[in-house]
Design a protein around this motif. Structure first.
Motif, PDB file in Angstrom:
ATOM      1  N   TYR A 140       0.836  -1.196   0.000  1.00 48.97           N
ATOM      2  CA  TYR A 140       0.000   0.000   0.000  1.00 48.97           C
ATOM      3  C   TYR A 140       0.875   1.251   0.000  1.00 48.97           C
ATOM      4  CZ  TYR A 140      -4.033  -2.926   1.182  1.00 48.97           C
ATOM      5  OH  TYR A 140      -5.028  -3.873   1.170  1.00 48.97           O
ATOM      6  N   HIS A 141       0.471   2.243  -0.782  1.00 51.74           N
ATOM      7  CA  HIS A 141       1.197   3.510  -0.784  1.00 51.74           C
ATOM      8  C   HIS A 141       0.950   4.222   0.538  1.00 51.74           C
ATOM      9  CE1 HIS A 141       2.460   7.595  -1.884  1.00 51.74           C
ATOM     10  NE2 HIS A 141       3.153   7.020  -2.862  1.00 51.74           N
ATOM     11  N   GLU A 142       1.970   4.914   1.038  1.00 51.12           N
ATOM     12  CA  GLU A 142       1.839   5.497   2.380  1.00 51.12           C
ATOM     13  C   GLU A 142       0.758   6.575   2.453  1.00 51.12           C
ATOM     14  OE1 GLU A 142       5.120   8.342   3.664  1.00 51.12           O
ATOM     15  OE2 GLU A 142       6.193   7.088   2.234  1.00 51.12           O
ATOM     16  N   SER A 143       0.505   7.309   1.377  1.00 49.91           N
ATOM     17  CA  SER A 143      -0.556   8.314   1.418  1.00 49.91           C
ATOM     18  C   SER A 143      -1.928   7.657   1.575  1.00 49.91           C
ATOM     19  CB  SER A 143      -0.525   9.172   0.147  1.00 49.91           C
ATOM     20  OG  SER A 143      -0.725   8.377  -1.013  1.00 49.91           O
ATOM     21  N   LYS A 144      -2.107   6.471   0.990  1.00 53.66           N
ATOM     22  CA  LYS A 144      -3.368   5.730   1.145  1.00 53.66           C
ATOM     23  C   LYS A 144      -3.512   5.218   2.579  1.00 53.66           C
ATOM     24  CE  LYS A 144      -4.872   3.204  -2.212  1.00 53.66           C
ATOM     25  NZ  LYS A 144      -6.225   3.790  -2.472  1.00 53.66           N
ATOM     26  N   ILE A 145      -2.406   4.742   3.153  1.00 51.37           N
ATOM     27  CA  ILE A 145      -2.426   4.271   4.547  1.00 51.37           C
ATOM     28  C   ILE A 145      -2.797   5.414   5.478  1.00 51.37           C
ATOM     29  CG2 ILE A 145      -1.038   3.298   6.417  1.00 51.37           C
ATOM     30  CD1 ILE A 145       0.722   1.998   4.221  1.00 51.37           C
ATOM     31  N   VAL A 146      -2.159   6.561   5.280  1.00 47.11           N
ATOM     32  CA  VAL A 146      -2.406   7.719   6.144  1.00 47.11           C
ATOM     33  C   VAL A 146      -3.857   8.165   6.042  1.00 47.11           C
ATOM     34  CG1 VAL A 146      -1.886  10.163   6.471  1.00 47.11           C
ATOM     35  CG2 VAL A 146      -0.031   8.536   6.146  1.00 47.11           C
ATOM     36  N   THR A 147      -4.382   8.275   4.833  1.00 48.43           N
ATOM     37  CA  THR A 147      -5.770   8.717   4.658  1.00 48.43           C
ATOM     38  C   THR A 147      -6.742   7.769   5.345  1.00 48.43           C
ATOM     39  OG1 THR A 147      -5.206   9.708   2.512  1.00 48.43           O
ATOM     40  CG2 THR A 147      -7.532   9.302   2.960  1.00 48.43           C
ATOM     41  N   ARG A 148      -6.505   6.474   5.216  1.00 52.18           N
ATOM     42  CA  ARG A 148      -7.411   5.498   5.845  1.00 52.18           C
ATOM     43  C   ARG A 148      -7.288   5.519   7.366  1.00 52.18           C
ATOM     44  NH1 ARG A 148      -7.071   0.387   1.532  1.00 52.18           N
ATOM     45  NH2 ARG A 148      -8.277   1.459  -0.090  1.00 52.18           N
ATOM     46  N   PHE A 149      -6.094   5.740   7.864  1.00 52.99           N
ATOM     47  CA  PHE A 149      -5.926   5.884   9.308  1.00 52.99           C
ATOM     48  C   PHE A 149      -6.646   7.138   9.804  1.00 52.99           C
ATOM     49  CE2 PHE A 149      -2.510   3.068  11.274  1.00 52.99           C
ATOM     50  CZ  PHE A 149      -2.650   2.072  10.318  1.00 52.99           C
ATOM     51  N   TRP A 150      -6.592   8.208   9.028  1.00 53.27           N
ATOM     52  CA  TRP A 150      -7.329   9.418   9.391  1.00 53.27           C
ATOM     53  C   TRP A 150      -8.825   9.140   9.463  1.00 53.27           C
ATOM     54  CZ3 TRP A 150      -5.064  13.887   5.856  1.00 53.27           C
ATOM     55  CH2 TRP A 150      -3.775  14.186   6.283  1.00 53.27           C
ATOM     56  N   ILE A 151      -9.343   8.396   8.500  1.00 55.27           N
ATOM     57  CA  ILE A 151     -10.776   8.070   8.485  1.00 55.27           C
ATOM     58  C   ILE A 151     -11.154   7.277   9.732  1.00 55.27           C
ATOM     59  CG2 ILE A 151     -12.561   6.738   7.287  1.00 55.27           C
ATOM     60  CD1 ILE A 151     -11.092   7.428   4.665  1.00 55.27           C
ATOM     61  N   VAL A 152     -10.330   6.322  10.091  1.00 55.39           N
ATOM     62  CA  VAL A 152     -10.574   5.545  11.313  1.00 55.39           C
ATOM     63  C   VAL A 152     -10.521   6.461  12.536  1.00 55.39           C
ATOM     64  CG1 VAL A 152      -9.699   3.704  12.801  1.00 55.39           C
ATOM     65  CG2 VAL A 152      -9.705   3.397  10.322  1.00 55.39           C
ATOM     66  N   ALA A 153      -9.563   7.380  12.575  1.00 55.33           N
ATOM     67  CA  ALA A 153      -9.434   8.311  13.699  1.00 55.33           C
ATOM     68  C   ALA A 153     -10.673   9.193  13.820  1.00 55.33           C
ATOM     69  CB  ALA A 153      -8.186   9.169  13.530  1.00 55.33           C
ATOM     70  N   ILE A 154     -11.221   9.636  12.692  1.00 53.94           N
ATOM     71  CA  ILE A 154     -12.447  10.440  12.708  1.00 53.94           C
ATOM     72  C   ILE A 154     -13.608   9.629  13.272  1.00 53.94           C
ATOM     73  CG2 ILE A 154     -14.178  11.567  11.243  1.00 53.94           C
ATOM     74  CD1 ILE A 154     -11.857  12.361   9.375  1.00 53.94           C
ATOM     75  N   MET A 155     -13.730   8.377  12.853  1.00 51.57           N
ATOM     76  CA  MET A 155     -14.793   7.509  13.362  1.00 51.57           C
ATOM     77  C   MET A 155     -14.662   7.319  14.867  1.00 51.57           C
ATOM     78  SD  MET A 155     -14.703   4.673  10.287  1.00 51.57           S
ATOM     79  CE  MET A 155     -15.761   3.533  11.154  1.00 51.57           C
ATOM     80  N   LEU A 156     -13.446   7.111  15.343  1.00 54.30           N
ATOM     81  CA  LEU A 156     -13.220   6.924  16.777  1.00 54.30           C
ATOM     82  C   LEU A 156     -13.524   8.206  17.556  1.00 54.30           C
ATOM     83  CD1 LEU A 156      -9.884   4.873  16.653  1.00 54.30           C
ATOM     84  CD2 LEU A 156     -12.177   4.006  17.155  1.00 54.30           C
ATOM     85  N   ALA A 157     -13.169   9.350  16.977  1.00 55.68           N
ATOM     86  CA  ALA A 157     -13.438  10.629  17.639  1.00 55.68           C
ATOM     87  C   ALA A 157     -14.946  10.878  17.754  1.00 55.68           C
ATOM     88  CB  ALA A 157     -12.771  11.764  16.863  1.00 55.68           C
ATOM     89  N   ILE A 158     -15.680  10.579  16.691  1.00 54.94           N
ATOM     90  CA  ILE A 158     -17.137  10.758  16.714  1.00 54.94           C
ATOM     91  C   ILE A 158     -17.769   9.832  17.745  1.00 54.94           C
ATOM     92  CG2 ILE A 158     -19.245  10.455  15.378  1.00 54.94           C
ATOM     93  CD1 ILE A 158     -17.659  11.367  12.914  1.00 54.94           C
ATOM     94  N   LEU A 159     -17.325   8.597  17.768  1.00 50.94           N
ATOM     95  CA  LEU A 159     -17.850   7.642  18.750  1.00 50.94           C
ATOM     96  C   LEU A 159     -17.540   8.098  20.168  1.00 50.94           C
ATOM     97  CD1 LEU A 159     -19.324   5.003  19.227  1.00 50.94           C
ATOM     98  CD2 LEU A 159     -17.148   3.793  18.987  1.00 50.94           C
ATOM     99  N   SER A 160     -16.367   8.680  20.369  1.00 52.22           N
ATOM    100  CA  SER A 160     -16.000   9.202  21.687  1.00 52.22           C
ATOM    101  C   SER A 160     -16.923  10.344  22.106  1.00 52.22           C
ATOM    102  CB  SER A 160     -14.550   9.683  21.671  1.00 52.22           C
ATOM    103  OG  SER A 160     -13.655   8.630  21.384  1.00 52.22           O
ATOM    104  N   ILE A 161     -17.223  11.230  21.175  1.00 48.86           N
ATOM    105  CA  ILE A 161     -18.113  12.349  21.476  1.00 48.86           C
ATOM    106  C   ILE A 161     -19.527  11.854  21.762  1.00 48.86           C
ATOM    107  CG2 ILE A 161     -19.173  14.436  20.506  1.00 48.86           C
ATOM    108  CD1 ILE A 161     -16.544  14.785  18.884  1.00 48.86           C
ATOM    109  N   VAL A 162     -19.945  10.820  21.053  1.00 48.99           N
ATOM    110  CA  VAL A 162     -21.281  10.256  21.250  1.00 48.99           C
ATOM    111  C   VAL A 162     -21.462   9.720  22.663  1.00 48.99           C
ATOM    112  CG1 VAL A 162     -22.770   8.321  20.537  1.00 48.99           C
ATOM    113  CG2 VAL A 162     -21.706   9.773  18.813  1.00 48.99           C
ATOM    114  N   THR A 163     -20.369   9.368  23.326  1.00 47.85           N
ATOM    115  CA  THR A 163     -20.485   8.845  24.700  1.00 47.85           C
ATOM    116  C   THR A 163     -21.068   9.870  25.656  1.00 47.85           C
ATOM    117  OG1 THR A 163     -18.215   9.515  25.295  1.00 47.85           O
ATOM    118  CG2 THR A 163     -18.501   7.323  24.362  1.00 47.85           C
ATOM    119  N   LEU A 164     -21.112  11.139  25.238  1.00 53.08           N
ATOM    120  CA  LEU A 164     -21.751  12.158  26.068  1.00 53.08           C
ATOM    121  C   LEU A 164     -23.227  11.831  26.300  1.00 53.08           C
ATOM    122  CD1 LEU A 164     -20.174  15.372  24.484  1.00 53.08           C
ATOM    123  CD2 LEU A 164     -19.828  14.557  26.842  1.00 53.08           C
ATOM    124  N   LYS A 165     -23.862  11.203  25.318  1.00 51.15           N
ATOM    125  CA  LYS A 165     -25.285  10.876  25.440  1.00 51.15           C
ATOM    126  C   LYS A 165     -25.567   9.378  25.406  1.00 51.15           C
ATOM    127  CE  LYS A 165     -28.183  13.458  25.593  1.00 51.15           C
ATOM    128  NZ  LYS A 165     -28.847  14.053  26.777  1.00 51.15           N
TER     129      LYS A 165
END
Length: 409
Positions: A382-407
């Motif tokens: 895998y090209h490193e730019s593709k790896i980084v972008t997909r890791f960012w997407i996972v990080a966004i999903m985790l951040a949203i799930l973390s914020i959702v824990t408020l409710k």
């Protein structure tokens, strides 16, 4: 500093419009914009300075595509992040705020450790850098400082019962009640549960009456462990262009939401979360920090013009850990900083399994093609730019799930 100037203009000289500096949101916006400007404009000058000083990365032979092209790329780029964070904080934050003081100390402390490590690697030509034991001593030292201040300082209080019937006085975002009931506490938040406050002191309840005064025996070691683990996780994640800076910016932005809500008694009352007086001021620091990370990405995105080095990665990990602990969301770190956790675990699993199989069968075997995890995907082609972008997407999903824990409880 400008905060105090405008406070004087507003309260003493009654200058029209000067009171806008009392608002955390306004100062946070200014801090973000200035940080972004400093990191993008002055970042280039810092990179040129590092290049002139021959502060170039020494690349190990890892057999990864494109790795040799990175040789000689300036490192110690974490100086850009530190500079672009601290300048806006000094200008727009309340410098007497205990949380701001802790974050400034954390930035300088971890930045110094990382700088020494990079200095040894580059100028002393020692690829191992600062010995691991000294890094750990530095991390433990910071943990002792942060844990001791948070536990013993009278300026660090919480209010778990925000009260439904209090009369609110909404003058700025730092909203207070007419009769707040604040107390020293080692309580933290357990995600996904109702009535989700857990007090570390309760782990000592078996010792009998008066156990609360010994809570520091649990709290401070927990702080030390979290700071050490998260800073090492950020350090391991910094392996390909834009990965550590991007995922960190996402996690810190989520922490900024928690910080603002926890420091505002109206929002904390509405969401039924712990109210932490004066913690909202950390939003200004977070805004500056996120701005510096995004500005750093201007030069660190593929193909990178500069690497952050340990100067940046250790600083990033330390700041994230202290922010999470201060806002009592440290138990969310495995979710919010899931990328750091997985990178850490991949190394632990790789080393443990290799040693086990070598001892058991005489030949070491590996779980991954290479660790940390991002190198495993590089080995798979895998090209490193593709790896980084997909890791960012996972990080966004985790951040949203973390914020959702408020409710979501």
């Amino acid at each position: 500093m400008l905060y105090y100037l405008f406070e004087y203009l507003d309260k003493i000289l009654n200058v029209s419009g000067a009171g806008v500096f009392q608002y955390i949101t306004f100062r946070s916006a200014l801090a973000f914009l200035l940080s972004l400007l400093l990191s993008t404009v002055f970042g280039k000058r810092i990179i040129n300075f590092l290049r002139n000083q021959q502060v170039g990365e020494t690349v190990r032979e890892l057999g990864l595509a494109g790795q040799n092209e990175k040789a000689g790329t300036p490192t110690m780029g974490g100086l850009i992040i530190i500079f672009a964070t601290l300048v806006p904080v000094m200008l727009f934050a309340k410098l007497h705020n205990i949380y701001i003081v802790l974050l400034i100390v954390t930035t300088l402390w971890m930045g110094t450790i990382g700088f020494i490590d990079d200095y040894i690697k580059i100028f002393k030509k020692d690829k191992k850098g600062l010995k691991g034991i000294f890094k750990v001593f530095g991390q433990v030292g910071l943990g002792l400082i942060v844990g001791t201040v948070l536990y013993f300082s009278p300026n660090v209080t919480v209010r778990t019962d925000t009260g439904k019937n209090d009369i609110f006085k909404a003058t700025t975002e730092n909203v207070i009640t007419q009769s707040p009931v604040e107390e020293k506490s080692t309580a933290t938040t357990i995600p996904f549960f109702k009535n989700n406050e857990f007090d570390y002191a309760e782990l000592l309840a078996w010792t009998g009456e008066g156990y609360e005064k010994w809570a520091w025996l649990i709290f401070i070691p927990v702080v030390i462990f979290i700071i050490t683990a998260v800073s090492n996780g950020a350090n391991l994640t910094d392996g390909i262009d834009g990965l550590a800076a991007g995922t960190s910016a996402i996690s810190v932005l989520a922490l900024g939401i928690f910080t603002f809500l926890s420091g505002n008694i109206i929002f904390s009352n509405y969401l039924n979360i712990m109210y932490i007086p004066n913690s909202g001021e950390m939003t200004v620091f977070i805004a500056a920090f996120v701005g510096s990370l995004i500005g750093f990405l201007w030069y660190n995105s593929y193909p990178a013009s500069v690497f952050m080095g340990d100067t940046g990665s250790l600083t990033i990990g330390g700041i994230i850990a202290v922010l999470a602990i201060a806002v009592r969301k440290e138990l969310l770190i495995p979710l919010l900083c899931g990328i750091f956790l997985v990178e850490n675990l991949s190394v632990v699993l790789q080393v443990t399994y290799f040693k086990y199989t070598k001892k058991r069968f005489g030949e070491g075997k590996r779980v991954f093609l290479m660790a940390p995890l991002h190198h495993h995907y590089q080995k798979r082609g895998y090209h490193e730019s593709k790896i980084v972008t997909r890791f960012w997407i996972v990080a966004i999903m985790l951040a949203i799930l973390s914020i959702v824990t408020l409710k979501l409880r």
